[in-house]
Design an enzyme around this catalytic site. Structure first.
Site, PDB file in Angstrom:
ATOM      1  CB  CYS A   1      -0.906  -0.053   1.231  1.00 64.91           C
ATOM      2  SG  CYS A   1      -1.735   1.480   1.641  1.00 64.91           S
TER       3      CYS A   1
ATOM      4  CB  CYS B   1       0.364   1.662   4.080  1.00 64.98           C
ATOM      5  SG  CYS B   1      -1.370   1.188   3.949  1.00 64.98           S
TER       6      CYS B   1
END
Length: 103
Positions: A29, A32
Protein backbone atom coordinates in the site's frame (compact mmCIF):
# COMPACT_ATOMS: atom_id res chain seq x y z
CA UNK A 1 8.13 5.06 22.31
CA UNK A 2 8.29 3.13 19.04
CA UNK A 3 5.50 1.87 16.82
CA UNK A 4 4.90 -1.83 17.54
CA UNK A 5 3.47 -4.42 15.18
CA UNK A 6 0.59 -6.44 16.57
CA UNK A 7 -1.45 -9.43 15.41
CA UNK A 8 -4.99 -10.77 15.64
CA UNK A 9 -3.88 -12.70 18.71
CA UNK A 10 -2.50 -9.67 20.58
CA UNK A 11 -5.03 -7.09 19.31
CA UNK A 12 -7.36 -7.02 22.33
CA UNK A 13 -4.48 -6.95 24.79
CA UNK A 14 -2.75 -4.08 22.97
CA UNK A 15 -5.87 -1.91 22.61
CA UNK A 16 -7.57 -2.64 25.93
CA UNK A 17 -6.26 0.20 28.07
CA UNK A 18 -5.34 3.82 27.47
CA UNK A 19 -5.33 5.68 24.17
CA UNK A 20 -4.15 3.58 21.22
CA UNK A 21 -3.92 4.51 17.53
CA UNK A 22 -4.09 1.38 15.36
CA UNK A 23 -2.81 1.58 11.78
CA UNK A 24 -4.35 -1.09 9.54
CA UNK A 25 -1.85 -1.41 6.67
CA UNK A 26 -0.22 -3.68 4.09
CA UNK A 27 3.31 -3.71 2.61
CA UNK A 28 2.02 -3.12 -0.95
CA UNK A 29 0.00 0.00 0.00
CA UNK A 30 1.56 3.28 -1.19
CA UNK A 31 -0.25 5.60 1.24
CA UNK A 32 0.61 3.17 4.06
CA UNK A 33 4.30 3.60 3.23
CA UNK A 34 3.86 7.38 3.18
CA UNK A 35 2.25 7.53 6.62
CA UNK A 36 4.74 5.16 8.33
CA UNK A 37 7.43 7.80 9.06
CA UNK A 38 4.75 10.19 10.34
CA UNK A 39 3.55 7.53 12.79
CA UNK A 40 7.14 6.95 13.94
CA UNK A 41 7.62 10.69 14.60
CA UNK A 42 4.28 10.97 16.33
CA UNK A 43 5.00 7.98 18.54
CA UNK A 44 8.26 9.57 19.67
CA UNK A 45 6.51 12.87 20.40
CA UNK A 46 3.60 11.35 22.30
CA UNK A 47 5.75 9.30 24.66
CA UNK A 48 3.53 7.58 27.21
CA UNK A 49 0.39 9.64 26.55
CA UNK A 50 -0.74 7.36 23.69
CA UNK A 51 0.45 4.20 21.99
CA UNK A 52 0.68 3.65 18.23
CA UNK A 53 0.53 0.12 16.82
CA UNK A 54 0.35 -1.33 13.30
CA UNK A 55 -1.46 -4.42 12.10
CA UNK A 56 -0.85 -5.96 8.67
CA UNK A 57 -4.27 -6.71 7.15
CA UNK A 58 -2.89 -9.42 4.87
CA UNK A 59 -1.47 -11.39 7.80
CA UNK A 60 -4.27 -10.56 10.26
CA UNK A 61 -7.63 -10.61 8.46
CA UNK A 62 -9.73 -11.27 11.59
CA UNK A 63 -9.13 -7.84 13.14
CA UNK A 64 -9.62 -6.08 9.81
CA UNK A 65 -12.95 -7.87 9.34
CA UNK A 66 -14.08 -7.23 12.91
CA UNK A 67 -13.62 -3.48 12.49
CA UNK A 68 -14.94 -3.37 8.90
CA UNK A 69 -11.68 -2.14 7.40
CA UNK A 70 -12.46 -1.78 3.69
CA UNK A 71 -9.52 0.35 2.54
CA UNK A 72 -6.09 1.07 3.88
CA UNK A 73 -4.58 2.82 5.61
CA UNK A 74 -7.40 2.89 8.12
CA UNK A 75 -6.52 4.37 11.49
CA UNK A 76 -8.70 3.57 14.48
CA UNK A 77 -8.34 5.40 17.78
CA UNK A 78 -9.19 3.31 20.83
CA UNK A 79 -9.80 4.57 24.35
CA UNK A 80 -9.81 1.81 26.95
CA UNK A 81 -10.78 -0.83 24.38
CA UNK A 82 -13.50 1.15 22.58
CA UNK A 83 -13.20 2.74 19.12
CA UNK A 84 -13.64 6.51 19.53
CA UNK A 85 -12.50 7.73 16.10
CA UNK A 86 -11.70 6.44 12.61
CA UNK A 87 -9.63 7.97 9.81
CA UNK A 88 -9.24 6.49 6.33
CA UNK A 89 -6.39 7.32 3.97
CA UNK A 90 -3.23 9.34 4.38
CA UNK A 91 -3.37 11.84 7.28
CA UNK A 92 -1.03 14.64 8.29
CA UNK A 93 0.82 14.52 11.59
CA UNK A 94 -1.10 17.61 12.73
CA UNK A 95 -4.45 15.93 12.03
CA UNK A 96 -3.41 12.77 13.89
CA UNK A 97 -2.15 14.83 16.84
CA UNK A 98 -5.46 16.70 17.02
CA UNK A 99 -7.51 13.49 16.92
CA UNK A 100 -5.44 11.90 19.69
CA UNK A 101 -5.53 15.09 21.80
CA UNK A 102 -9.33 15.12 21.56
CA UNK A 103 -9.59 11.67 23.18
Amino acid sequence: MSVNHISDVSFQNETGTGTVLVDFWAPWCGPCKMIAPILDELSAELGDTAKIVKINVDDNPESAAKYNVMSIPTLLVFKDGQVVDQLVGFQSKEKLKAVIAAV
